[in-house]
Structure formats: structure tokens, C-alpha cells
Design an enzyme around this catalytic site. Structure first.
Site, PDB file in Angstrom:
ATOM      1  N   SER A  16      13.471 -12.521 -49.842  1.00 45.33           N
ATOM      2  CA  SER A  16      12.329 -12.517 -48.924  1.00 45.33           C
ATOM      3  C   SER A  16      12.650 -11.835 -47.604  1.00 45.33           C
ATOM      4  O   SER A  16      11.751 -11.342 -46.920  1.00 45.33           O
ATOM      5  CB  SER A  16      11.860 -13.948 -48.640  1.00 45.33           C
ATOM      6  OG  SER A  16      11.303 -14.494 -49.807  1.00 45.33           O
ATOM      7  N   ASP A  54       6.666 -19.526 -53.713  1.00 42.46           N
ATOM      8  CA  ASP A  54       8.039 -19.155 -54.043  1.00 42.46           C
ATOM      9  C   ASP A  54       8.888 -20.373 -54.428  1.00 42.46           C
ATOM     10  O   ASP A  54       9.641 -20.333 -55.406  1.00 42.46           O
ATOM     11  CB  ASP A  54       8.654 -18.443 -52.835  1.00 42.46           C
ATOM     12  CG  ASP A  54      10.139 -18.155 -53.005  1.00 42.46           C
ATOM     13  OD1 ASP A  54      10.487 -17.337 -53.863  1.00 42.46           O
ATOM     14  OD2 ASP A  54      10.947 -18.765 -52.262  1.00 42.46           O
TER      15      ASP A  54
END
Ligand SMILES: *[C@@H]1O[C@H](CO)[C@@H](O)[C@H](O)[C@H]1NC(C)=O
Ligand SMILES: *[C@@H]1O[C@H](CO)[C@@H](O)[C@H](O)[C@H]1NC(C)=O
Ligand SMILES: [Zn+2]
Length: 555
Positions: free
Chosen positions: A125, A324
């Protein structure tokens, strides 16, 4: 012919009579003049339309656009295309609606994004968000730093300098990679103590964010305070308060913001020690934690009010951070509610833009896919079945993460007196039947949960995934292309099609007419003596860092 004229020769001039040669020479010159004139015109037009833009480096911005504008950028962390199929079918079942009734996201599909980082085909990320914030590829773990460990100016920082108001809304720690990349610069995403300071304006550029709402309170409390996770005794929330920030840290504090009607910027709202619980669990704790849609509504109203009489609008980043996490845990029941909440928030932003007098655009994408999610699963020893079963996700009342937390609590309270068999029975009754809504757990499954009482998150997730026939290939990220969504309009044309993730960042920059190079230059001057030299942290397997999140431990 032009070639011959240029060299002052032609077949006629060499071999014919002098008169004929002079005449031919005139014709040749006339035609040459015509061609030359045409060439000049073509060159001029080319210079105006093509050459001018070709002359700029691909990293320099387009000319500043006219008019006040707002830009809302949404990030669905870890949401790949299969998450949309999963959530769409789930919603159609639960709401009993026809198969052509799709998600708000489906109706605003815009393109796809390639996600690789500078050092890996599978991004994390941090590198993903650096592509968005700086429009540059970097290594996994980078928080708006380039592969040579020099900082890159971000869209949010440049927007603030250009007079825009700025905001960040997340459901995980506000110091986590995605929000961090917009307002801080460190070599590795794990340097959250430093990130927290940058975010409140104690970084190289000073004040850049006006509004932050989310979790991660522990990074803002001195290590001597209850609920701190800092390694030092810096009271970041206290520093923010002294600098004039409004600091709220509870549901009551959130309610005092009156969904944005009563916000005095800058405001820092941290409503959980770390993550805000998964939406599936949070809805039963709504008196403790605000939802993503509530926080986004608050931010939109607050930023709209703050920019009512200003020349520039605002830039707001809203992240569905925990799609996520559900992917990392391989928990489809948790993920489907995270995506539904994200979709609801997307619609709220669309409605805001529809009503707003100020021009604006919404762009939404993911940094990467998580889990290798598949809406089909072949059970070991069985033939493939052409179906998957959303009803099993509908029956779940709790996330695997929360059930694992309840199990830890139970074991801690009964330590001495628990036999394996009575523990398995307790797990089946209170967690599997009551929490997952699954009544046919196998003895082997209950044994696996009992054997992993310290953290049974993935064991619970496997039980429900198998029943629903939802497959996973990893507890980490994958390299599949992710979708881009937009409110649309001519400005967003630049994002149609299959794009590199850095094109998303360049779009954000260009829509607001920002110059990131100036910010990069300033950062390079200011950051080196304070942090870059002291940062000994080197890139490492970021997936390990992110994949080893602790389970839910309460507020
Ligand atoms: C879905 O299909 C039905 C019947 O074919 C139609 O009446 C309805 O308008 C459609 N809805 C959408 C959103 O396309
Ligand atoms: C708290 O921070 C101080 C100063 O940074 C440090 O000396 C101390 O060891 C820390 N205490 C704990 C318990 O980590
Ligand atoms: Zn992740």
C-alpha cells in the site's frame, strides 16, 4: 524535386536551352516556395499542438485550470475486481433485488489500473499510495520517498500551498501507508511515530492537512500514557492542541462535530486505538465508533463550509482501509460489508458533487488486490461446482477477527479449568453457530480453532469461505489490475482505459493544476538534515509488515 532545388540543379537546367532552363528554374523555385510555405505552416501548427506538450517532461503539470474546484479521491485498499462480483451478488440476495440492480461503483466504472511498484510486480500500500500522491513509482514500503530515498512532493501538500483545504478520512490508523503518503515522508511505512508528527504539521513543510478522521490514536499519545503505542514520550495530540487543532477521540467527540456542521479547522478526530472495527462488527458498536460514511459526510460538509468564501476548493482523500484487512484474513463475510460501506460512501460523494455549486470530480481506485479472492472454490476431493453461496456470508453476525478476539477473552478468563472438548463445544455454540451462522462445523475444524486459541482469525475465515465456496490464493496482495471509478465528465477522460497507477496521481495533480516539482525541491532542502540521514530503516518485505497485523483488541 525539393531535393534537386535545394542543390541548385535539375535535369532541365543541365541539359536544355538557356531560356528553357531559366523557365524551368522559375517553376522549380515557385514550387519550392509553395512547399516551404506549407512546411512552415505545418511546423507552426505542430509546435502549437504537439511539440509544445512533447517538450515538457511527463512529470510537469498541464497549465493551471480555470475556476474553483473540489477533488475527492477514494481508495478502496485491497479491493480487486472479484470483490465487486462478490458484493454485487451478496447485495442482490440480501436485498432481494433483480440481477440488473448493480452497485453504485458498477455504474461509474471508468477504467483499470496496473499496480506494480518500482521493485516488485506485487505492490504494497505504501508504494501504491506513493504512485497516487506523487505520481511516481517507488519501492514497497516507501512513504512518498523515491527509490533513491529522496522525498517527492505530494498532491495534498501542493494543494495546500496553492490555497486548497485538505482532508484525510480512513478506517485504519491515520498513520497507515495510504494516508501517510499524502502528508509525510519517511523511508519505511513502519516509522509511524514520525509520520504522526508530520501529519499534524511538525514535518518539513509545516501545516499541510486541515482535517483528519479515522483510527490510530495510539500513535498520538506519549509512551507514558494509557493506550499509547509510541516508542517515545512525545505527546503528539497535546502538541496539536497547543498549535490550535481541535482534537476529539470518542464517539461523543465525533457527535460534537454535528456531521460537519460544527467543525473548526484544523481538526483531528481519532476514534479508535488502532483500526475502527470491521463494519460487520461496528454496526453493533455504533455508539462507540463512527462509520466510514459518517466520517466522509462530516469531512465533505466541513470542507465545503471552510471553502465557501475562498478562491480555491478542497482536496479530500477517503479510504476504505479495511477491505484490505478482510482480504489479508481471507474473511469474505467481513469484506462484503466493507465494500458495501465503501459503495455507500461513493454514492454520498456523488450526491455531494451533484448538489455542490463548485465544480468537482470523484475518482476512486484501489492500490492493489488482496488475497487473490475468487468467487468459486473447488473443495478438495470434490468435482468443481459452478456456483458460490452468498447466503453463508449473509448468515454471519461477526467477523473472523472479532470471533478470535472473543475466543482469546474466553480462554483468558477460564485458563485453568478448560478441557479441549469443552472448549470445542463452547467454540461451536458461541462462535461458530452464533457468530458465523454455521451449524455443521466438522470436528477437525473445531479442533483447528481450539489449537489456535491465541489467534483463530484465519481458522474462522477458512470455515466460512469453504461453506460459501469463496477461494483465496494468498494472505498477502496480488498483482491483478484493479478498477478505476469516476463521477465522470470531460476532465476525467484522461483516466479512461488501462492506466499505470502513476497516471492516477498525475490526474490528481493536473485536475488541481498543481506543481509538485516545487514541493519536491523544497522537501529536498528541508528534509535531509532532520530525518533522511537519521532514517536507517531500509526497505524490507513490506508484505510481512502489513500481513502480521495484530488482531482486534478493542478501542
Ligand atoms: C431491470 O430489468 C427490469 C425488467 O427487465 C426493468 O424494468 C428495470 O428497469 C431494469 N433496471 C435497471 C436498473 O436497469
Ligand atoms: C518512553 O520514551 C522515553 C523517551 O523517548 C524513553 O526514554 C523511555 O524508555 C520510553 N519508555 C518506554 C516504556 O518505552
Ligand atoms: Zn494489505
Amino acid at each position: 524535386m525539393v531535393h534537386a532545388a535545394l542543390h541548385g540543379t535539375s535535369a532541365g537546367a543541365v541539359n536544355g536551352s538557356p531560356a528553357k532552363a531559366a523557365r524551368l528554374r522559375e517553376i522549380v523555385l515557385f514550387v519550392w516556395a509553395l512547399v516551404a510555405t506549407a512546411a512552415v505552416i505545418v511546423l507552426a501548427v505542430w509546435a502549437q499542438h504537439g511539440h509544445h506538450s512533447d517538450n515538457r517532461s511527463p512529470d510537469s503539470p498541464r497549465p493551471r485550470p480555470h475556476g474553483k474546484r473540489n477533488l475527492i479521491f477514494m481508495v478502496s485498499d485491497g479491493m480487486g475486481p472479484a470483490s465487486l462480483s462478490l458484493t454485487r451478488s451478496f447485495r442482490q440476495l440480501v436485498d432481494d433485488i433483480p440481477i440488473n440492480d448493480t452497485l453504485a461503483l458498477d455504474r461509474h466504472f471508468w477504467g483499470t489500473s496496473r499496480t506494480r511498484s518500482s521493485n516488485s510486480l506485487v505492490t504494497d500500500s505504501a508504494a501504491g499510495a506513493t504512485a497516487f500522491s506523487c505520481g511516481r513509482k517507488s519501492y514497497n514500503g516507501a512513504i512518498s520517498m523515491l527509490p533513491d530515498f529522496t522525498p517527492c512532493g505530494t498532491v495534498l501538500e501542493a494543494a495546500k500551498r496553492a490555497g486548497y483545504h485538505t482532508g484525510l478520512v480512513v478506517t485504519t490508523d491515520i498513520t497507515d501507508a495510504t494516508p501517510a503518503c499524502f502528508a509525510s515522508h519517511v523511508n519505511m511505512r513502519t516509522q509511524m511515530d514520525e509520520i504522526a508528527l508530520h501529519e499534524i504539521g511538525e514535518g518539513p513543510l509545516g501545516h499541510v492537512v486541515d482535517l483528519m478522521l479515522g483510527g490510530g490514536r495510539c500513535h498520538f499519545l506519549a509512551n507514558s500514557s494509557e493506550g499509547s503505542c509510541r516508542e517515545d514520550d512525545v505527546d503528539v495530540a497535546g502538541i496539536a492542541s497547543k498549535k490550535g487543532w481541535t482534537y476529539v477521540d470518542s464517539r461523543a467527540g465525533f457527535d460534537s462535530l454535528k456531521l460537519g456542521k460544527d467543525v473548526k479547522l484544523p481538526t483531528l478526530g481519532l476514534f479508535a486505538r488502532n483500526d475502527i472495527p470491521f463494519e460487520l462488527d461496528r454496526r453493533n458498536m455504533a455508539d462507540v465508533y463512527p462509520s466510514l460514511s459518517e466520517m466522509a459526510t462530516t469531512a465533505l460538509a466541513a470542507l465545503e463550509q471552510a471553502t465557501r468564501d475562498t478562491e480555491e476548493g478542497f482536496f479530500l482523500m477517503i479510504e476504505g482501509s479495511r477491505i484490505d484487512h478482510a482480504g489479508h484474513f481471507n474473511d469474505p463475510a467481513a469484506q462484503v460489508r466493507e465494500v458495501l460501506e465503501f459503495d455507500k460512501t461513493f454514492q454520498i460523494v456523488l450526491d455531494f458533487l451533484e448538489k455542490s455549486d463548485t465544480e468537482g470530480v470523484l475518482v476512486s481506485t484501489s492500490d492493489h488486490e488482496t488475497g487473490g479472492l475468487s468467487t468459486a472454490l473447488q473443495e478438495p476431493g470434490h468435482l468443481p461446482v459452478y456456483n458460490w453461496y452468498p447466503s453463508f456470508l449473509a448468515n454471519a453476525k461477526s467477523s473472523a477477527e472479532y470471533l478470535a478476539y472473543l475466543l482469546r477473552q474466553h480462554v483468558a478468563s477460564k485458563e485453568a479449568s478448560l478441557s479441549k472438548e469443552s472448549l470445542k463445544e463452547w467454540i461451536n455454540t458461541n462462535l461458530v453457530i452464533e457468530g458465523l451462522g454455521i451449524t455443521d462445523a466438522l470436528d477437525g475444524e473445531l479442533s483447528l480453532v481450539a489449537a489456535n486459541a491465541a489467534d483463530a482469525t484465519t481458522a474462522f475465515a477458512a470455515i466460512i469461505s469453504l461453506r460459501a465456496h469463496v477461494g483465496w490464493s494468498s494472505h498477502g496482495h496480488s498483482a491483478v489490475d484493479v478498477n478505476i471509478y469516476s463521477s465522470g465528465g470531460p476532465a476525467a477522460e484522461a483516466l479512461h482505459g488501462n492506466r499505470e497507477n502513476t497516471d492516477v496521481g498525475k490526474f490528481l495533480r493536473d485536475y488541481l493544476g498543481l506543481d509538485l516539482d516545487d514541493i519536491t525541491a523544497e522537501l529536498n532542502e528541508k528534509l535531509i538534515p532532520t530525518t533522511a540521514i537519521n532514517n536507517q530503516a531500509m526497505p524490507m518485505a513490506a508484505a510481512e509488515v502489513e500481513g502480521s497485523r495484530p488482531g482486534w483488541t478493542g478501542a
